[in-house]
Write a protein that holds these residues in place. Sequence first.
Motif, PDB file in Angstrom:
ATOM      1  N   PHE A   1      30.576  24.517  36.027  1.00 48.46           N
ATOM      2  CA  PHE A   1      29.813  25.279  37.012  1.00 48.46           C
ATOM      3  C   PHE A   1      30.679  26.271  37.775  1.00 48.46           C
ATOM      4  CE2 PHE A   1      26.774  21.501  37.052  1.00 48.46           C
ATOM      5  CZ  PHE A   1      25.825  22.137  36.274  1.00 48.46           C
ATOM      6  N   GLN A   2      31.871  25.847  38.202  1.00 53.27           N
ATOM      7  CA  GLN A   2      32.687  26.702  39.073  1.00 53.27           C
ATOM      8  C   GLN A   2      33.585  27.670  38.305  1.00 53.27           C
ATOM      9  OE1 GLN A   2      32.068  26.848  42.268  1.00 53.27           O
ATOM     10  NE2 GLN A   2      30.544  25.258  41.966  1.00 53.27           N
ATOM     11  N   THR A   3      34.210  27.206  37.234  1.00 53.48           N
ATOM     12  CA  THR A   3      35.176  28.045  36.522  1.00 53.48           C
ATOM     13  C   THR A   3      34.510  28.882  35.436  1.00 53.48           C
ATOM     14  OG1 THR A   3      36.906  26.428  36.963  1.00 53.48           O
ATOM     15  CG2 THR A   3      37.338  28.032  35.211  1.00 53.48           C
ATOM     16  N   ILE A   4      33.701  28.248  34.610  1.00 51.58           N
ATOM     17  CA  ILE A   4      33.047  28.978  33.511  1.00 51.58           C
ATOM     18  C   ILE A   4      31.845  29.766  34.013  1.00 51.58           C
ATOM     19  CG2 ILE A   4      31.909  28.748  31.262  1.00 51.58           C
ATOM     20  CD1 ILE A   4      33.611  26.301  30.727  1.00 51.58           C
ATOM     21  N   GLY A   5      31.206  29.296  35.073  1.00 51.76           N
ATOM     22  CA  GLY A   5      30.051  30.000  35.618  1.00 51.76           C
ATOM     23  C   GLY A   5      28.737  29.609  34.975  1.00 51.76           C
ATOM     24  N   LEU A   6      28.646  28.372  34.507  1.00 56.14           N
ATOM     25  CA  LEU A   6      27.408  27.901  33.885  1.00 56.14           C
ATOM     26  C   LEU A   6      26.339  27.651  34.947  1.00 56.14           C
ATOM     27  CD1 LEU A   6      29.019  25.365  31.403  1.00 56.14           C
ATOM     28  CD2 LEU A   6      28.145  27.649  30.873  1.00 56.14           C
ATOM     29  N   ASN A   7      25.093  27.726  34.530  1.00 54.21           N
ATOM     30  CA  ASN A   7      23.969  27.414  35.397  1.00 54.21           C
ATOM     31  C   ASN A   7      23.349  26.063  35.059  1.00 54.21           C
ATOM     32  OD1 ASN A   7      21.892  28.122  37.421  1.00 54.21           O
ATOM     33  ND2 ASN A   7      20.544  28.000  35.648  1.00 54.21           N
ATOM     34  N   ARG A   8      23.534  25.610  33.827  1.00 55.82           N
ATOM     35  CA  ARG A   8      22.891  24.375  33.361  1.00 55.82           C
ATOM     36  C   ARG A   8      23.846  23.645  32.431  1.00 55.82           C
ATOM     37  NH1 ARG A   8      18.161  21.850  31.911  1.00 55.82           N
ATOM     38  NH2 ARG A   8      18.183  20.964  29.833  1.00 55.82           N
ATOM     39  N   ILE A   9      23.908  22.325  32.584  1.00 51.99           N
ATOM     40  CA  ILE A   9      24.699  21.493  31.682  1.00 51.99           C
ATOM     41  C   ILE A   9      23.842  20.311  31.261  1.00 51.99           C
ATOM     42  CG2 ILE A   9      26.748  20.051  31.430  1.00 51.99           C
ATOM     43  CD1 ILE A   9      28.185  21.915  33.398  1.00 51.99           C
ATOM     44  N   GLU A  10      23.842  20.058  29.960  1.00 51.75           N
ATOM     45  CA  GLU A  10      23.079  18.947  29.385  1.00 51.75           C
ATOM     46  C   GLU A  10      24.011  17.861  28.864  1.00 51.75           C
ATOM     47  OE1 GLU A  10      20.736  20.205  26.045  1.00 51.75           O
ATOM     48  OE2 GLU A  10      19.421  21.440  27.275  1.00 51.75           O
ATOM     49  N   ILE A  11      23.490  16.655  28.834  1.00 46.95           N
ATOM     50  CA  ILE A  11      24.078  15.555  28.082  1.00 46.95           C
ATOM     51  C   ILE A  11      22.951  14.977  27.254  1.00 46.95           C
ATOM     52  CG2 ILE A  11      25.090  13.243  28.181  1.00 46.95           C
ATOM     53  CD1 ILE A  11      26.511  14.062  30.756  1.00 46.95           C
ATOM     54  N   ARG A  12      23.228  14.808  25.969  1.00 50.16           N
ATOM     55  CA  ARG A  12      22.268  14.163  25.078  1.00 50.16           C
ATOM     56  C   ARG A  12      22.885  12.880  24.557  1.00 50.16           C
ATOM     57  NH1 ARG A  12      19.153  18.642  21.499  1.00 50.16           N
ATOM     58  NH2 ARG A  12      18.691  20.090  23.200  1.00 50.16           N
ATOM     59  N   ALA A  13      22.087  11.823  24.516  1.00 54.45           N
ATOM     60  CA  ALA A  13      22.581  10.538  24.030  1.00 54.45           C
ATOM     61  C   ALA A  13      21.478   9.842  23.256  1.00 54.45           C
ATOM     62  CB  ALA A  13      23.027   9.663  25.200  1.00 54.45           C
ATOM     63  N   ALA A  14      21.880   9.116  22.222  1.00 49.62           N
ATOM     64  CA  ALA A  14      20.911   8.346  21.443  1.00 49.62           C
ATOM     65  C   ALA A  14      20.163   7.392  22.368  1.00 49.62           C
ATOM     66  CB  ALA A  14      21.622   7.573  20.334  1.00 49.62           C
TER      67      ALA A  14
ATOM     68  N   ASP B   1      16.858   9.244  17.737  1.00 56.53           N
ATOM     69  CA  ASP B   1      16.333  10.116  18.775  1.00 56.53           C
ATOM     70  C   ASP B   1      17.373  10.253  19.885  1.00 56.53           C
ATOM     71  OD1 ASP B   1      13.963   9.923  17.323  1.00 56.53           O
ATOM     72  OD2 ASP B   1      13.012   8.538  18.734  1.00 56.53           O
ATOM     73  N   HIS B   2      17.343  11.378  20.586  1.00 53.68           N
ATOM     74  CA  HIS B   2      18.212  11.595  21.737  1.00 53.68           C
ATOM     75  C   HIS B   2      17.391  11.789  22.995  1.00 53.68           C
ATOM     76  CE1 HIS B   2      22.198  13.195  19.807  1.00 53.68           C
ATOM     77  NE2 HIS B   2      21.845  12.025  19.326  1.00 53.68           N
ATOM     78  N   VAL B   3      17.868  11.213  24.078  1.00 54.00           N
ATOM     79  CA  VAL B   3      17.346  11.509  25.402  1.00 54.00           C
ATOM     80  C   VAL B   3      18.139  12.701  25.919  1.00 54.00           C
ATOM     81  CG1 VAL B   3      17.004  10.655  27.751  1.00 54.00           C
ATOM     82  CG2 VAL B   3      16.760   9.092  25.816  1.00 54.00           C
ATOM     83  N   VAL B   4      17.447  13.675  26.490  1.00 53.88           N
ATOM     84  CA  VAL B   4      18.095  14.869  27.033  1.00 53.88           C
ATOM     85  C   VAL B   4      18.120  14.757  28.557  1.00 53.88           C
ATOM     86  CG1 VAL B   4      18.000  17.383  27.237  1.00 53.88           C
ATOM     87  CG2 VAL B   4      17.251  16.272  25.113  1.00 53.88           C
ATOM     88  N   TYR B   5      19.327  14.913  29.109  1.00 51.70           N
ATOM     89  CA  TYR B   5      19.524  14.929  30.554  1.00 51.70           C
ATOM     90  C   TYR B   5      20.033  16.307  30.945  1.00 51.70           C
ATOM     91  CZ  TYR B   5      19.493   9.812  30.172  1.00 51.70           C
ATOM     92  OH  TYR B   5      19.146   8.507  29.917  1.00 51.70           O
ATOM     93  N   GLY B   6      19.583  16.819  32.076  1.00 49.48           N
ATOM     94  CA  GLY B   6      20.032  18.124  32.527  1.00 49.48           C
ATOM     95  C   GLY B   6      20.473  18.117  33.983  1.00 49.48           C
ATOM     96  N   MET B   7      21.445  18.973  34.268  1.00 47.99           N
ATOM     97  CA  MET B   7      21.921  19.182  35.636  1.00 47.99           C
ATOM     98  C   MET B   7      22.036  20.683  35.836  1.00 47.99           C
ATOM     99  SD  MET B   7      23.220  17.857  38.571  1.00 47.99           S
ATOM    100  CE  MET B   7      23.783  16.199  38.190  1.00 47.99           C
ATOM    101  N   LEU B   8      21.449  21.185  36.922  1.00 52.49           N
ATOM    102  CA  LEU B   8      21.563  22.596  37.280  1.00 52.49           C
ATOM    103  C   LEU B   8      22.681  22.765  38.301  1.00 52.49           C
ATOM    104  CD1 LEU B   8      17.779  23.482  37.661  1.00 52.49           C
ATOM    105  CD2 LEU B   8      19.246  23.700  35.627  1.00 52.49           C
ATOM    106  N   LYS B   9      23.248  23.945  38.327  1.00 54.97           N
ATOM    107  CA  LYS B   9      24.366  24.227  39.229  1.00 54.97           C
ATOM    108  C   LYS B   9      24.002  23.918  40.678  1.00 54.97           C
ATOM    109  CE  LYS B   9      27.653  27.791  40.587  1.00 54.97           C
ATOM    110  NZ  LYS B   9      28.150  29.147  40.323  1.00 54.97           N
ATOM    111  N   ASN B  10      22.834  24.357  41.124  1.00 53.56           N
ATOM    112  CA  ASN B  10      22.463  24.120  42.519  1.00 53.56           C
ATOM    113  C   ASN B  10      22.267  22.629  42.806  1.00 53.56           C
ATOM    114  OD1 ASN B  10      20.014  23.977  41.128  1.00 53.56           O
ATOM    115  ND2 ASN B  10      18.853  24.915  42.794  1.00 53.56           N
ATOM    116  N   GLU B  11      21.834  21.855  41.821  1.00 49.11           N
ATOM    117  CA  GLU B  11      21.698  20.406  41.997  1.00 49.11           C
ATOM    118  C   GLU B  11      23.080  19.771  42.145  1.00 49.11           C
ATOM    119  OE1 GLU B  11      17.626  19.798  39.353  1.00 49.11           O
ATOM    120  OE2 GLU B  11      19.588  19.603  38.368  1.00 49.11           O
ATOM    121  N   TRP B  12      24.033  20.204  41.290  1.00 49.13           N
ATOM    122  CA  TRP B  12      25.383  19.659  41.376  1.00 49.13           C
ATOM    123  C   TRP B  12      26.014  19.987  42.726  1.00 49.13           C
ATOM    124  CZ3 TRP B  12      28.431  16.156  39.640  1.00 49.13           C
ATOM    125  CH2 TRP B  12      29.803  16.246  39.815  1.00 49.13           C
TER     126      TRP B  12
END
Length: 184
Positions: free
Chosen positions: A123-136, A169-180
Amino acid sequence: MFTYQVNEDLYLRMYTVDDAEELYNLTEESKDYLREWLAWVDYNTDVEGSKAFIEGTIKSLVHTGGFPKTLAMIYKGELAGTIGFNEINRTHDYATIGYWLGEKHQKKGIVTEACKAILEYGFQTIGLNRIEIRAATENKKSRGVPERLGFTKEGLVRQVEKVNGEYVDHVVYGMLKNEWESRK
């Protein structure tokens, strides 16, 4: 070389070709444990394969604009596993985190702490707005990481990965920059 100090015992850094043997040995000693959820484990058959993987991570810097995607987790001076971005999409400013940890390093909070660091980096260095984690869906340990970190469970991707001859199957989790930022 990129290094990110997480806490007194843990830091993240880029792999070097000198890590090939240690990476291979960690993978080999954890192979039965890792095989349950990681399809690539059986293809890691020698130190040269680990070296080729590391060389690929170094070359990937060109495609990311100089940001390392794959990092070694070093716990108390020892290689414990890998964490990084499986994908970075610069057009839409999102990424997907992937991680694995050697069996002997389990239940020490290493991945959760490393994920906090890579979220901050993303979020801070690369400048991403959204990061996901997917797990079985059945991989409770991997799913526990985004759940502990306050990610939003966003949905299910059906039969997205083939592991040991079976589609999972994967569960998708998301985090937005403003949430973090609001959680810090």
